[in-house]
Write a protein that holds these residues in place. Sequence first.
Motif, PDB file in Angstrom:
ATOM      1  N   UNK A 186       0.898  -1.208  -0.149  1.00  0.00           N
ATOM      2  CA  UNK A 186       0.206   0.078  -0.005  1.00  0.00           C
ATOM      3  C   UNK A 186       0.756   1.213  -0.014  1.00  0.00           C
ATOM      4  N   UNK A 187       0.609   2.286  -0.887  1.00  0.00           N
ATOM      5  CA  UNK A 187       1.253   3.441  -1.018  1.00  0.00           C
ATOM      6  C   UNK A 187       0.320   4.662  -1.183  1.00  0.00           C
ATOM      7  N   UNK A 207       4.023   7.967   1.058  1.00  0.00           N
ATOM      8  CA  UNK A 207       3.937   7.110   2.072  1.00  0.00           C
ATOM      9  C   UNK A 207       3.829   5.590   1.865  1.00  0.00           C
ATOM     10  N   UNK A 208       4.561   4.731   2.615  1.00  0.00           N
ATOM     11  CA  UNK A 208       4.104   3.206   2.545  1.00  0.00           C
ATOM     12  C   UNK A 208       3.569   2.698   3.940  1.00  0.00           C
ATOM     13  N   UNK A 209       2.974   1.727   3.674  1.00  0.00           N
ATOM     14  CA  UNK A 209       2.248   1.091   4.872  1.00  0.00           C
ATOM     15  C   UNK A 209       3.202  -0.067   5.082  1.00  0.00           C
ATOM     16  N   UNK A 210       3.710  -0.184   6.453  1.00  0.00           N
ATOM     17  CA  UNK A 210       4.786  -1.388   6.790  1.00  0.00           C
ATOM     18  C   UNK A 210       4.284  -1.694   8.142  1.00  0.00           C
ATOM     19  N   UNK A 218      10.757   9.738   0.123  1.00  0.00           N
ATOM     20  CA  UNK A 218      10.950  10.570  -0.954  1.00  0.00           C
ATOM     21  C   UNK A 218      12.164  10.112  -1.875  1.00  0.00           C
ATOM     22  N   UNK A 219      11.684   9.800  -3.240  1.00  0.00           N
ATOM     23  CA  UNK A 219      12.660   9.452  -4.253  1.00  0.00           C
ATOM     24  C   UNK A 219      13.434  10.419  -4.929  1.00  0.00           C
ATOM     25  N   UNK A 220      12.913  11.519  -4.794  1.00  0.00           N
ATOM     26  CA  UNK A 220      13.761  12.704  -5.415  1.00  0.00           C
ATOM     27  C   UNK A 220      15.057  12.941  -4.500  1.00  0.00           C
ATOM     28  N   UNK A 221      15.247  12.694  -3.317  1.00  0.00           N
ATOM     29  CA  UNK A 221      16.470  12.943  -2.284  1.00  0.00           C
ATOM     30  C   UNK A 221      16.638  14.311  -2.324  1.00  0.00           C
ATOM     31  N   UNK A 272      12.900   6.482   6.785  1.00  0.00           N
ATOM     32  CA  UNK A 272      11.455   6.733   7.070  1.00  0.00           C
ATOM     33  C   UNK A 272      11.120   7.334   8.380  1.00  0.00           C
ATOM     34  N   UNK A 273      10.157   7.966   8.328  1.00  0.00           N
ATOM     35  CA  UNK A 273       9.651   8.590   9.573  1.00  0.00           C
ATOM     36  C   UNK A 273       8.178   8.118   9.710  1.00  0.00           C
TER      37      UNK A 273
END
Length: 276
Positions: A186-187, A207-210, A218-221, A272-273
Amino acid sequence: MYLVNISSELIYTVESPSSFVFNIAAANTVHQKTLQENLIISPSIDSEWFQLNDFGCRGLRLQTDPCELSIRYNASVELSPEIERVFYLNEVEHKRLPAAVLPFLSPSRYCESDRLGRFAWKEFGQLASGYSRVQEICNWVNTHIDYVAGSTDSSTSACDVLIQRAGVCRDFAHVSIALCRALGIPARYVSGYAVGLKPPDFHGFFEVYLEDRWYLFDATRMAPISGLVRAGIGLDAADASFANIVGQVTMLSINVQADAADPSFLYSDGVPVSTA
Protein backbone atom coordinates in the motif's frame (compact mmCIF):
# COMPACT_ATOMS: atom_id res chain seq x y z
CA MET A 1 10.29 17.00 19.11
CA TYR A 2 11.34 19.44 16.40
CA LEU A 3 9.91 22.75 15.25
CA VAL A 4 9.50 23.68 11.59
CA ASN A 5 8.23 27.07 10.43
CA ILE A 6 6.31 26.99 7.15
CA SER A 7 4.78 29.67 4.98
CA SER A 8 3.13 30.07 1.59
CA GLU A 9 1.96 33.09 -0.37
CA LEU A 10 -0.27 32.70 -3.42
CA ILE A 11 -1.34 35.65 -5.58
CA TYR A 12 -3.95 35.42 -8.35
CA THR A 13 -5.73 37.62 -10.81
CA VAL A 14 -9.39 36.61 -10.57
CA GLU A 15 -11.17 37.42 -13.82
CA SER A 16 -14.66 36.04 -13.06
CA PRO A 17 -16.64 35.05 -9.95
CA SER A 18 -14.58 32.09 -8.72
CA SER A 19 -14.49 29.44 -6.01
CA PHE A 20 -11.28 28.16 -4.39
CA VAL A 21 -10.33 25.23 -2.18
CA PHE A 22 -6.76 25.46 -0.89
CA ASN A 23 -4.84 22.56 0.66
CA ILE A 24 -1.93 24.51 2.11
CA ALA A 25 -2.40 24.08 5.87
CA ALA A 26 -0.27 21.68 7.87
CA ALA A 27 -2.13 18.45 8.58
CA ASN A 28 -2.61 17.42 12.19
CA THR A 29 -1.53 13.85 12.91
CA VAL A 30 -0.12 11.89 15.83
CA HIS A 31 3.42 12.88 14.84
CA GLN A 32 2.71 16.35 13.44
CA LYS A 33 1.01 19.11 15.45
CA THR A 34 0.31 22.70 14.47
CA LEU A 35 1.30 24.94 17.38
CA GLN A 36 0.24 28.24 15.86
CA GLU A 37 -0.85 29.46 12.46
CA ASN A 38 -1.89 32.67 10.77
CA LEU A 39 -3.92 33.35 7.63
CA ILE A 40 -4.22 36.66 5.79
CA ILE A 41 -6.57 36.99 2.82
CA SER A 42 -6.61 40.16 0.73
CA PRO A 43 -9.07 41.58 -0.06
CA SER A 44 -10.83 40.61 3.16
CA ILE A 45 -13.48 38.02 2.27
CA ASP A 46 -15.28 35.24 4.11
CA SER A 47 -13.49 31.90 4.23
CA GLU A 48 -14.08 28.50 5.83
CA TRP A 49 -11.73 25.83 7.21
CA PHE A 50 -13.00 22.26 6.86
CA GLN A 51 -11.74 18.68 7.12
CA LEU A 52 -10.70 17.35 3.72
CA ASN A 53 -10.45 13.70 4.77
CA ASP A 54 -9.87 11.37 7.72
CA PHE A 55 -6.08 11.83 7.63
CA GLY A 56 -5.95 15.18 9.42
CA CYS A 57 -5.84 17.27 6.24
CA ARG A 58 -7.65 20.61 6.20
CA GLY A 59 -9.02 22.68 3.37
CA LEU A 60 -9.62 26.42 3.08
CA ARG A 61 -12.67 27.35 1.04
CA LEU A 62 -13.60 30.80 -0.29
CA GLN A 63 -15.41 32.57 -3.11
CA THR A 64 -14.62 35.94 -4.63
CA ASP A 65 -15.60 38.31 -7.41
CA PRO A 66 -12.96 39.63 -9.85
CA CYS A 67 -9.98 41.09 -8.00
CA GLU A 68 -6.30 40.51 -7.25
CA LEU A 69 -6.43 37.83 -4.56
CA SER A 70 -3.59 37.04 -2.18
CA ILE A 71 -3.48 34.19 0.34
CA ARG A 72 -0.75 34.26 2.99
CA TYR A 73 -0.44 31.32 5.38
CA ASN A 74 2.23 30.60 7.98
CA ALA A 75 2.50 28.11 10.81
CA SER A 76 4.82 26.61 13.37
CA VAL A 77 4.61 22.83 13.27
CA GLU A 78 5.94 20.46 15.89
CA LEU A 79 7.24 17.19 14.46
CA SER A 80 7.74 14.18 16.70
CA PRO A 81 8.95 11.51 14.28
CA GLU A 82 9.22 7.93 15.38
CA ILE A 83 12.39 6.47 13.92
CA GLU A 84 12.52 2.69 13.95
CA ARG A 85 15.13 0.05 13.15
CA VAL A 86 14.15 0.38 9.55
CA PHE A 87 15.47 -2.86 8.11
CA TYR A 88 13.18 -4.79 10.43
CA LEU A 89 10.04 -3.15 9.05
CA ASN A 90 8.04 -5.78 7.17
CA GLU A 91 5.33 -5.66 4.56
CA VAL A 92 1.85 -6.77 5.63
CA GLU A 93 0.06 -9.74 4.07
CA HIS A 94 -2.97 -8.68 2.08
CA LYS A 95 -5.34 -10.67 4.29
CA ARG A 96 -4.07 -8.79 7.36
CA LEU A 97 -4.28 -5.25 5.99
CA PRO A 98 -6.79 -2.95 7.71
CA ALA A 99 -9.80 -2.17 5.53
CA ALA A 100 -8.91 1.54 5.52
CA VAL A 101 -5.56 0.72 3.88
CA LEU A 102 -6.91 -1.41 1.01
CA PRO A 103 -7.80 1.52 -1.33
CA PHE A 104 -4.10 2.38 -1.49
CA LEU A 105 -3.39 -0.85 -3.35
CA SER A 106 -5.60 0.09 -6.30
CA PRO A 107 -4.51 1.81 -9.52
CA SER A 108 -5.44 5.48 -9.72
CA ARG A 109 -5.44 8.28 -12.28
CA TYR A 110 -1.70 8.98 -12.10
CA CYS A 111 -0.48 5.65 -10.69
CA GLU A 112 -1.35 2.88 -13.15
CA SER A 113 -0.09 0.01 -11.02
CA ASP A 114 -2.22 -2.45 -13.02
CA ARG A 115 -0.05 -1.73 -16.08
CA LEU A 116 3.26 -2.14 -14.26
CA GLY A 117 2.91 -5.53 -12.60
CA ARG A 118 5.25 -7.46 -14.89
CA PHE A 119 7.91 -4.75 -14.76
CA ALA A 120 7.68 -4.33 -10.99
CA TRP A 121 7.97 -8.04 -10.26
CA LYS A 122 10.85 -8.46 -12.70
CA GLU A 123 12.82 -5.58 -11.17
CA PHE A 124 11.92 -5.91 -7.48
CA GLY A 125 10.00 -9.16 -6.96
CA GLN A 126 13.04 -11.18 -5.88
CA LEU A 127 14.21 -8.65 -3.31
CA ALA A 128 13.62 -9.15 0.40
CA SER A 129 10.25 -7.72 1.30
CA GLY A 130 9.76 -4.78 3.64
CA TYR A 131 11.53 -1.47 4.09
CA SER A 132 14.58 -2.47 2.07
CA ARG A 133 12.47 -3.26 -1.01
CA VAL A 134 10.73 0.13 -0.86
CA GLN A 135 14.12 1.77 -0.47
CA GLU A 136 15.37 -0.06 -3.57
CA ILE A 137 12.35 1.24 -5.49
CA CYS A 138 13.32 4.77 -4.41
CA ASN A 139 16.91 4.11 -5.45
CA TRP A 140 15.80 2.87 -8.88
CA VAL A 141 13.50 5.84 -9.47
CA ASN A 142 16.17 8.31 -8.35
CA THR A 143 18.74 6.70 -10.67
CA HIS A 144 16.58 6.16 -13.76
CA ILE A 145 14.36 9.26 -13.74
CA ASP A 146 15.94 12.67 -14.35
CA TYR A 147 14.58 15.62 -12.39
CA VAL A 148 13.73 18.17 -15.08
CA ALA A 149 11.60 21.18 -14.18
CA GLY A 150 8.76 21.73 -16.64
CA SER A 151 9.13 18.31 -18.26
CA THR A 152 5.63 17.16 -17.25
CA ASP A 153 2.19 18.66 -16.71
CA SER A 154 -1.10 17.86 -14.97
CA SER A 155 -1.88 15.08 -17.46
CA THR A 156 1.40 13.15 -17.00
CA SER A 157 1.08 9.73 -15.35
CA ALA A 158 3.59 7.28 -13.91
CA CYS A 159 3.69 5.31 -17.16
CA ASP A 160 4.37 8.49 -19.13
CA VAL A 161 7.27 9.29 -16.83
CA LEU A 162 8.71 5.80 -17.17
CA ILE A 163 8.69 6.22 -20.94
CA GLN A 164 10.27 9.68 -21.07
CA ARG A 165 12.50 9.10 -18.00
CA ALA A 166 12.08 12.67 -16.73
CA GLY A 167 9.76 14.42 -14.31
CA VAL A 168 9.38 16.53 -11.18
CA CYS A 169 8.73 15.63 -7.55
CA ARG A 170 5.11 14.56 -8.03
CA ASP A 171 6.21 12.27 -10.89
CA PHE A 172 8.92 10.64 -8.77
CA ALA A 173 6.24 9.97 -6.14
CA HIS A 174 3.73 8.64 -8.69
CA VAL A 175 6.22 6.18 -10.19
CA SER A 176 7.27 4.97 -6.73
CA ILE A 177 3.65 4.58 -5.61
CA ALA A 178 2.68 2.69 -8.76
CA LEU A 179 5.58 0.27 -8.40
CA CYS A 180 4.82 -0.34 -4.73
CA ARG A 181 1.14 -1.02 -5.41
CA ALA A 182 2.05 -3.37 -8.27
CA LEU A 183 3.97 -5.42 -5.69
CA GLY A 184 1.07 -5.43 -3.23
CA ILE A 185 2.53 -2.71 -0.97
CA PRO A 186 0.00 0.00 0.00
CA ALA A 187 1.28 3.46 -0.95
CA ARG A 188 -0.25 6.92 -1.00
CA TYR A 189 0.67 10.39 -2.24
CA VAL A 190 1.60 13.21 0.14
CA SER A 191 2.02 16.91 -0.64
CA GLY A 192 3.43 19.54 1.65
CA TYR A 193 6.47 21.51 2.71
CA ALA A 194 10.12 20.43 2.72
CA VAL A 195 12.96 21.94 4.74
CA GLY A 196 16.03 22.49 2.58
CA LEU A 197 14.25 22.10 -0.75
CA LYS A 198 15.94 24.15 -3.50
CA PRO A 199 14.30 26.03 -5.03
CA PRO A 200 11.62 26.23 -2.30
CA ASP A 201 8.19 25.06 -3.45
CA PHE A 202 5.37 22.74 -2.48
CA HIS A 203 6.82 19.23 -2.54
CA GLY A 204 5.41 15.84 -3.51
CA PHE A 205 6.51 12.65 -1.72
CA PHE A 206 4.79 9.46 -0.55
CA GLU A 207 4.00 7.07 2.28
CA VAL A 208 4.10 3.28 2.43
CA TYR A 209 2.23 1.07 4.90
CA LEU A 210 4.66 -1.23 6.74
CA GLU A 211 4.09 -3.21 9.92
CA ASP A 212 1.20 -1.24 11.45
CA ARG A 213 1.60 2.35 10.24
CA TRP A 214 2.55 4.68 7.40
CA TYR A 215 6.16 5.69 6.70
CA LEU A 216 7.44 8.59 4.63
CA PHE A 217 9.72 8.16 1.61
CA ASP A 218 10.99 10.60 -1.02
CA ALA A 219 12.60 9.28 -4.19
CA THR A 220 13.84 12.72 -5.24
CA ARG A 221 16.31 12.85 -2.32
CA MET A 222 16.00 16.64 -2.51
CA ALA A 223 15.11 17.13 1.16
CA PRO A 224 15.66 15.13 4.36
CA ILE A 225 12.74 12.94 5.38
CA SER A 226 12.74 14.50 8.83
CA GLY A 227 12.06 17.93 7.31
CA LEU A 228 8.86 16.98 5.48
CA VAL A 229 5.62 18.59 6.67
CA ARG A 230 2.42 17.01 5.39
CA ALA A 231 -0.45 19.09 4.03
CA GLY A 232 -2.35 16.81 1.63
CA ILE A 233 -2.79 13.03 1.39
CA GLY A 234 -4.54 10.91 -1.23
CA LEU A 235 -4.35 8.21 -3.85
CA ASP A 236 -2.26 10.52 -6.04
CA ALA A 237 -1.76 14.22 -6.77
CA ALA A 238 -5.37 14.57 -7.94
CA ASP A 239 -6.37 14.22 -4.27
CA ALA A 240 -3.72 16.54 -2.86
CA SER A 241 -3.42 19.59 -5.10
CA PHE A 242 -2.54 22.78 -3.21
CA ALA A 243 -5.39 24.60 -5.01
CA ASN A 244 -8.59 23.58 -6.77
CA ILE A 245 -10.24 26.44 -8.61
CA VAL A 246 -13.53 26.88 -10.45
CA GLY A 247 -13.53 30.10 -12.48
CA GLN A 248 -11.26 32.20 -14.70
CA VAL A 249 -8.11 32.72 -12.66
CA THR A 250 -4.44 33.41 -13.46
CA MET A 251 -1.67 32.78 -10.95
CA LEU A 252 0.67 35.73 -10.61
CA SER A 253 3.16 34.37 -8.08
CA ILE A 254 3.85 31.63 -5.55
CA ASN A 255 6.29 31.71 -2.65
CA VAL A 256 6.80 28.73 -0.33
CA GLN A 257 9.21 28.39 2.60
CA ALA A 258 10.06 25.75 5.22
CA ASP A 259 12.75 26.29 7.82
CA ALA A 260 13.85 24.19 10.77
CA ALA A 261 14.10 26.08 14.06
CA ASP A 262 17.02 23.77 14.88
CA PRO A 263 18.64 22.47 11.66
CA SER A 264 20.72 19.95 13.65
CA PHE A 265 17.74 17.59 13.83
CA LEU A 266 17.89 16.89 10.10
CA TYR A 267 19.45 13.52 9.36
CA SER A 268 20.45 11.56 6.30
CA ASP A 269 18.05 11.09 3.41
CA GLY A 270 16.18 7.83 3.05
CA VAL A 271 15.35 7.17 6.69
CA PRO A 272 11.60 6.71 6.96
CA VAL A 273 9.59 8.48 9.62
CA SER A 274 6.35 7.16 11.08
CA THR A 275 3.53 9.62 10.51
CA ALA A 276 0.44 7.70 11.56
